[in-house]
Design a protein around this motif. Structure first.
Motif, mmCIF file in Angstrom:
data_model
loop_
_atom_site.group_PDB
_atom_site.id
_atom_site.type_symbol
_atom_site.label_atom_id
_atom_site.label_comp_id
_atom_site.label_asym_id
_atom_site.label_seq_id
_atom_site.Cartn_x
_atom_site.Cartn_y
_atom_site.Cartn_z
ATOM 1 N N SER A 139 2.938 4.819 -6.830
ATOM 2 C CA SER A 139 2.904 3.684 -6.074
ATOM 3 C C SER A 139 4.312 3.207 -5.972
ATOM 4 O O SER A 139 4.822 2.455 -5.010
ATOM 5 C CB SER A 139 2.009 2.673 -6.697
ATOM 6 O OG SER A 139 2.709 2.575 -7.907
ATOM 7 N N THR A 140 5.333 3.646 -6.443
ATOM 8 C CA THR A 140 6.718 3.202 -6.410
ATOM 9 C C THR A 140 7.584 4.416 -6.027
ATOM 10 O O THR A 140 8.862 4.423 -6.260
ATOM 11 C CB THR A 140 7.331 2.566 -7.815
ATOM 12 O OG1 THR A 140 7.101 3.654 -8.804
ATOM 13 C CG2 THR A 140 6.561 1.385 -8.129
ATOM 14 N N SER A 141 6.997 5.417 -5.487
ATOM 15 C CA SER A 141 7.901 6.581 -5.088
ATOM 16 C C SER A 141 8.627 6.436 -3.821
ATOM 17 O O SER A 141 8.052 5.835 -2.835
ATOM 18 C CB SER A 141 6.802 7.731 -5.064
ATOM 19 O OG SER A 141 7.715 8.825 -4.415
ATOM 20 N N SER A 142 9.783 6.970 -3.681
ATOM 21 C CA SER A 142 10.670 6.974 -2.466
ATOM 22 C C SER A 142 10.039 7.911 -1.360
ATOM 23 O O SER A 142 10.441 7.743 -0.221
ATOM 24 C CB SER A 142 12.002 7.473 -2.848
ATOM 25 O OG SER A 142 12.343 8.756 -3.345
ATOM 26 N N LEU A 143 8.947 8.568 -1.823
ATOM 27 C CA LEU A 143 8.366 9.547 -0.870
ATOM 28 C C LEU A 143 7.498 8.842 0.157
ATOM 29 O O LEU A 143 6.891 9.390 1.100
ATOM 30 C CB LEU A 143 7.584 10.737 -1.416
ATOM 31 C CG LEU A 143 8.462 11.768 -2.211
ATOM 32 C CD1 LEU A 143 7.589 12.886 -2.657
ATOM 33 C CD2 LEU A 143 9.439 12.555 -1.092
ATOM 34 N N LEU A 144 6.971 7.565 -0.286
ATOM 35 C CA LEU A 144 5.971 6.810 0.672
ATOM 36 C C LEU A 144 6.749 6.345 1.771
ATOM 37 O O LEU A 144 7.971 5.858 1.944
ATOM 38 C CB LEU A 144 5.543 5.609 -0.189
ATOM 39 C CG LEU A 144 4.797 5.628 -1.510
ATOM 40 C CD1 LEU A 144 4.654 4.501 -2.066
ATOM 41 C CD2 LEU A 144 3.529 6.382 -1.172
ATOM 42 N N MET A 145 5.970 6.593 2.788
ATOM 43 C CA MET A 145 6.241 6.221 4.076
ATOM 44 C C MET A 145 6.079 4.903 4.430
ATOM 45 O O MET A 145 5.091 4.290 4.177
ATOM 46 C CB MET A 145 5.618 6.933 5.321
ATOM 47 C CG MET A 145 5.892 8.538 5.490
ATOM 48 S SD MET A 145 5.378 9.074 6.861
ATOM 49 C CE MET A 145 3.684 9.223 6.768
#
Length: 430
Positions: free
Chosen positions: A80-86
């Protein structure tokens, strides 16, 4: 936490379905039907043969299932806090609408995460977490194809395949040792984000490499069920039933194009002796036969691929999606992708990225091919500013100074604050 390792996502196969585009397949075609349910049910099974095993608001019912949910919830917390999230609320809202059309009330139990990852993949977890890669959005051509993949993942969720697979794997020699060690790794997820180089995959490999192969795949029966369930969702929602087979046809052709570009012979990874899945060609053919059966039953039904809705939803993000694919540096696959999307009509954006593929490949003659593509791109009203820049430099290199300067000036008018604006203005002044 800034990001989650890609190894972590691979290890997440322990919790959920990772879409095996290498060769998960239907066990039977529509002509070899079986009325029974269960892992060996064929595609011809009746509508009631594969009822959902969970309903809206479902919660885990036993210790096995609760333990599996806990593992997945820890992964979701990290994700939920990953930089991979668009960060694309419009695309996420569109995805939610498609999921609601497929699943109705049960869609409220799903939490959707869109990830920056150029691989064509999607995954569904038993606690309701769904992951969709940017490479998935880049490749499908209409909403029906998009829904076909989402429906397949929903099938794994509704039929509780992760739970039944979990129980089966617990019986394997040494598996409980793996679970115990894996749980310790998950519990220390925050510490791992601080630089721990060991993920679940490394840990599992140190225990039993053959066990890892079984953890990250579903059985043929489960994949058959998921495809059947997804196809039913697709047809019930009014989507073109042939869409599922079309997705597979495109993926097979892309892989063949990639292999040919590299001077390699195409090999379906599903034909490996270690694979639990039938070959991709078999799956594509079985899905096509199933779609024919669906149409034969629903002769008067009106199906649609919802092409216009898909294009409107993806258009604001297509430049980013295509750029990710081009940067993978697989020119055979990238050129196939561009040409596949162009079957629905060429655009300035597609022509520009066609030119970029040739420019980056840089084989003899590619400079001319790139220049031609850039020149074609700027003939479209939707040509990105970068197409004008690329066209301008190509014209200058060809000795067409006036045309080149005009194109660069056009680029500056569209992107006056571009990082290279000062350099281009200096060049024009000379």
């Amino acid at each position: 936490m800034g990001s989650i390792s890609r190894r972590g996502f691979l290890a997440a196969g322990l919790c959920g379905c990772t879409l095996c585009w290498g060769g998960a397949a239907l066990g039977k075609t529509a002509s070899t039907v079986s009325p029974r349910s269960g892992p060996d049910a064929g595609l011809g099974a009746g509508p009631d043969a594969l009822p959902p095993l969970i309903g809206p608001g479902y919660q885990p019912v036993d210790a096995d299932e609760r333990g599996l949910w806990q593992l997945c919830e820890r992964l979701e917390e990290e994700l939920s806090t990953s930089s991979l999230l668009m960060q694309m609320p419009g695309l996420r809202q569109y995805t939610q609408e498609v999921v609601e059309r497929l699943l109705g009330a049960q869609s409220k139990d799903l939490r959707i995460y869109l990830l920056h990852d150029p691989a064509f993949n999607a995954a569904m977890f038993p606690n309701g977490m769904m992951l969709l890669n940017s490479g998935f959005f880049a490749r499908v051509r209409n909403e029906a194809q998009f829904a076909a993949v989402v429906g397949h993942e929903a099938g794994h969720y509704a039929r509780k395949h992760s739970v039944s697979g979990w129980r089966d794997r617990k019986s394997k020699t040494g598996f409980m040792a793996f679970v115990s060690a894996g749980t310790a790794v998950v519990a220390g997820a925050s510490a791992a984000a601080g630089g721990n180089p060991y993920g679940w995959v490394d840990l599992a490999n140190s225990i039993n490499s053959m066990l890892v192969l079984s953890i990250f795949s579903f059985s043929r029966g489960h994949e058959s069920e998921a495809d059947l369930y997804g196809l039913r969702l697709l047809a019930d929602a009014g989507y073109t039933p042939e869409a599922a087979a079309q997705v597979w046809r495109q993926m097979i052709d892309e892989r063949k194009a990639s292999a040919a570009e590299r001077g390699k012979r195409y090999r379906d990874p599903a034909r490996s002796s270690f694979s639990t899945h039938p070959p991709s060609d078999d799956r594509m053919k079985a899905l096509g036969a199933a779609a024919e059966a669906v149409r034969a039953i629903a002769k008067e039904a009106g199906f649609s691929d919802e092409q216009d809705r898909w294009q409107a939803a993806v258009a604001p993000y297509q430049a980013m999606l295509l750029e990710e694919q081009v940067k993978v540096n697989d020119p055979g696959a990238s050129l196939y992708l561009i040409q596949s999307l162009a079957q629905d009509g060429w655009s300035g954006l597609l022509r520009y990225f066609e030119g970029e593929i040739y420019r980056l490949r840089d084989l003899p003659g590619d400079a001319d091919l790139a220049a031609t593509a850039y020149g074609a791109a700027v003939q479209f009203e939707d040509a990105p500013p970068e197409a004008w820049r690329a066209h301008g430099y190509a014209r200058l290199k060809a000795g067409q100074g006036e045309d080149g300067r005009r194109a660069l000036a056009r680029y500056l008018s569209l992107r006056p604050d571009a990082k290279d604006a000062g350099m281009i203005r200096f060049s024009l002044a000379q």
